[in-house]
Design a protein around this motif. Structure first.
Motif, short mmCIF file in Angstrom:
data_model
loop_
_atom_site.label_atom_id
_atom_site.label_comp_id
_atom_site.label_asym_id
_atom_site.label_seq_id
_atom_site.Cartn_x
_atom_site.Cartn_y
_atom_site.Cartn_z
N GLN A 116 0.83 -1.20 0.00
CA GLN A 116 0.00 0.00 0.00
C GLN A 116 0.87 1.25 0.00
OE1 GLN A 116 -3.69 -0.04 0.22
NE2 GLN A 116 -3.10 -2.02 -0.61
N ILE A 214 -15.57 -1.40 5.26
CA ILE A 214 -15.34 -1.44 3.82
C ILE A 214 -15.39 -2.88 3.36
CG2 ILE A 214 -13.48 -1.24 2.12
CD1 ILE A 214 -12.92 1.46 3.50
N LEU B 93 -3.78 -1.92 -5.33
CA LEU B 93 -4.81 -0.88 -5.20
C LEU B 93 -4.94 -0.53 -3.72
CD1 LEU B 93 -7.64 -2.09 -7.58
CD2 LEU B 93 -5.86 -0.40 -7.99
N PHE B 94 -5.38 0.69 -3.45
CA PHE B 94 -5.62 1.08 -2.06
C PHE B 94 -6.89 0.38 -1.59
CE2 PHE B 94 -3.53 5.08 -3.75
CZ PHE B 94 -2.27 4.69 -3.34
N ASP B 95 -6.72 -0.52 -0.61
CA ASP B 95 -7.82 -1.41 -0.22
C ASP B 95 -9.03 -0.67 0.37
OD1 ASP B 95 -6.52 -3.70 -1.00
OD2 ASP B 95 -5.48 -3.91 0.92
N HIS B 96 -8.80 0.52 0.91
CA HIS B 96 -9.90 1.20 1.61
C HIS B 96 -10.63 2.18 0.71
CE1 HIS B 96 -6.71 4.08 1.64
NE2 HIS B 96 -7.41 4.98 2.28
N LEU B 97 -10.27 2.21 -0.57
CA LEU B 97 -10.90 3.19 -1.47
C LEU B 97 -11.56 2.48 -2.65
CD1 LEU B 97 -8.03 5.83 -1.59
CD2 LEU B 97 -10.14 5.98 -0.28
N TYR B 138 -15.25 -1.56 -4.35
CA TYR B 138 -13.96 -1.61 -3.65
C TYR B 138 -13.09 -2.71 -4.26
CZ TYR B 138 -15.77 1.60 -0.18
OH TYR B 138 -16.25 2.72 0.44
#
Lengths: 220, 250
Positions: A116, A214, B93-97, B138
């Motif tokens: 990340q 999420i 990928l940014f997991d929270h977006l 997501y």
């Protein structure tokens, strides 16, 4: 109708409950904020900053809260710093809670996958931006169950404020118990009040957890 | 050809005293596609990561469009990285977006673009890779191929001059590999300058302007496919093995 004893008990405890809320809410918010800052420094800071923050956490997690409160309220005046009982209590709670919260936050920060960070760097994010916009939002979600746990602890250790003469729930109750010499009933009712507070907190924290959930992130 | 965009000189890197890159020189011309092949552990991935300093090289000179880049200067490095896009094997990928926010966050935070403008740009890039229907999902809700397409769209939002692709299809199953390969072919058609590590034999044969064969931290063979892919070269031997794996040669 309630007997005079119970009438007095309930009105005192309600007054104490209000004071408890005045103590708990800023302490919880302050504790979380301090925990996030200290947790980040402990995870990403340079050696000096990290050592400083580790020392802070070690001291406040390693000494009893009562001792911390005594030093803040009765000890600091010796060096010319006089805090009101309320300020001393909130300060003590924030410092103690922040130390524990920093540990939950640090653990969550370290659990975020390196990729990340790499992805953010590759797009031209600075180190600070990567941490603030990518790592922290993910870590906070992972830290939430632990942080909620700490807030629940805080609700109960707020009962120590009365040792520095801040009359909250336990303090008010203890005064009535001593006056009437009816400890069992009084502390049973105090216990119920705390149970109610904690249940309410759990409800709210669950809602927060749900609202920030999420899909596929931190759930099975 | 002959219009260099990115050149790196003498890139060296060792981990714990073990040399992984032994002084690699590389020059990418505008619109050129170079393909890195070679056995695992040859240093392909490390080379690509050194090229945008995700792995800081021990030594090396960087030039982007005539300008020497001082990679020890943080500000210069951040600007350099915006111009050198990177595609990862595991998408990252940014997991929270959401897919959309994966694109807008870089535009807004790095390029300081307004929300509206960023969203419009991001939507345009997503529809170019055929994902206009998936913008609000997501990463966990996307297939591997979709994730990699979002990752490519994200890199493109920064208007990179060069794209580094580190085995972009290796983590994909054959069913979705095609959709990512199509996107990469489209990029090539639009004239994107790229350097890609891949074992995808048809990409190597059809896209490469030049093949670089790496082994033990050095480029040991280098040349156009028609020159290099002839019997007797290491590169041809390697590609034959890939063909055997994909069942083209029995």
């Amino acid at each position: 109708m309630l007997s005079p004893f119970y009438q007095e008990l309930v009105s005192s405890l309600n007054r104490g409950l209000l004071m408890s809320l005045y103590l708990i809410i800023p302490s919880a918010v302050g504790g979380i904020l301090l925990g996030i800052i200290v947790g980040c420094f402990r995870a990403f800071g340079n050696t000096f900053v990290r050592k400083m923050c580790d020392t802070y956490a070690a001291i406040f997690r390693g000494t009893p809260l009562v001792v911390q409160l005594f030093i803040l309220y009765f000890g600091l005046p010796n060096i010319g710093i006089c805090l009101s009982s309320y300020t001393a209590a909130v300060l003590g709670f924030v410092l103690c809670s922040g130390a524990y919260q920093s540990e939950y936050i640090r653990g969550a920060l370290l659990s975020i996958k390196q990729n990340q960070y790499s992805a953010a760097q590759a797009l031209g994010f600075s180190r600070f931006q990567s941490i603030v916009w990518i790592i922290i939002p993910q870590a906070l979600r992972k830290a939430l169950p632990g942080c909620s746990n700490e807030i629940i602890y805080l609700i109960k250790y707020s009962s120590l404020a009365y040792v520095v003469t801040c009359m909250e729930l336990t303090g008010e109750g203890k005064a009535i118990a001593t006056e009437y010499f009816r400890f069992t009933e009084v502390f049973a009712v105090i216990g119920l009040y705390y149970l109610l507070l904690v249940s309410l907190a759990i409800l709210v924290l669950k809602k927060v957890e749900k609202a920030t959930l999420i899909p596929g992130f931190g759930q099975f | 050809m002959g219009d260099p965009i990115l050149s790196v000189e003498n890139i060296k890197k060792s981990f714990n005293g073990v040399p992984i890159l032994k002084g690699v020189d590389l020059c990418l011309n505008k619109g050129e596609i170079k393909i890195l092949i070679g056995p695992s552990g040859a240093g392909k991935s490390t080379l690509l990561q050194c090229m945008n300093c995700l792995v800081p090289p021990d030594s090396g000179k960087f030039r982007l469009e005539e300008r020497t880049v001082d990679i020890t200067n943080k500000r210069e490095l951040y600007v350099y990285r915006q111009q050198v896009g990177m595609i990862f094997q595991d998408f990252n990928l940014f997991d929270h977006l959401t897919a959309l926010d994966n694109l807008t966050i870089a535009l807004r935070k790095v390029k300081k673009m307004g929300k509206k403008e960023a969203t419009a740009r991001a939507l345009a890039e997503l529809s170019r890779v055929g994902l206009e229907e998936k913008t609000h999902l997501y990463p966990a809700q996307l297939s591997g191929g979709q994730k990699q397409r979002v990752a490519i769209a994200r890199a493109l939002t920064m208007d990179p001059k060069v794209l580094l692709l580190d085995e972009p299809t290796s983590a994909l199953d054959p069913e979705v590999m095609g959709e990512v390969i199509d996107v990469i072919r489209n990029l090539a058609k639009r004239g994107m300058t790229m350097i890609m590590a891949t074992h995808q034999i048809n990409l190597i044969r059809t896209l490469a302007d030049e093949i670089l064969f790496m082994e033990s931290g050095a480029v040991v063979e280098q040349g156009q496919p028609k020159v290099l892919l002839v019997p007797g070269t290491r590169s041809q031997g390697f590609c034959d093995k890939l063909d055997i794996l994909t069942g083209k040669i029995k």
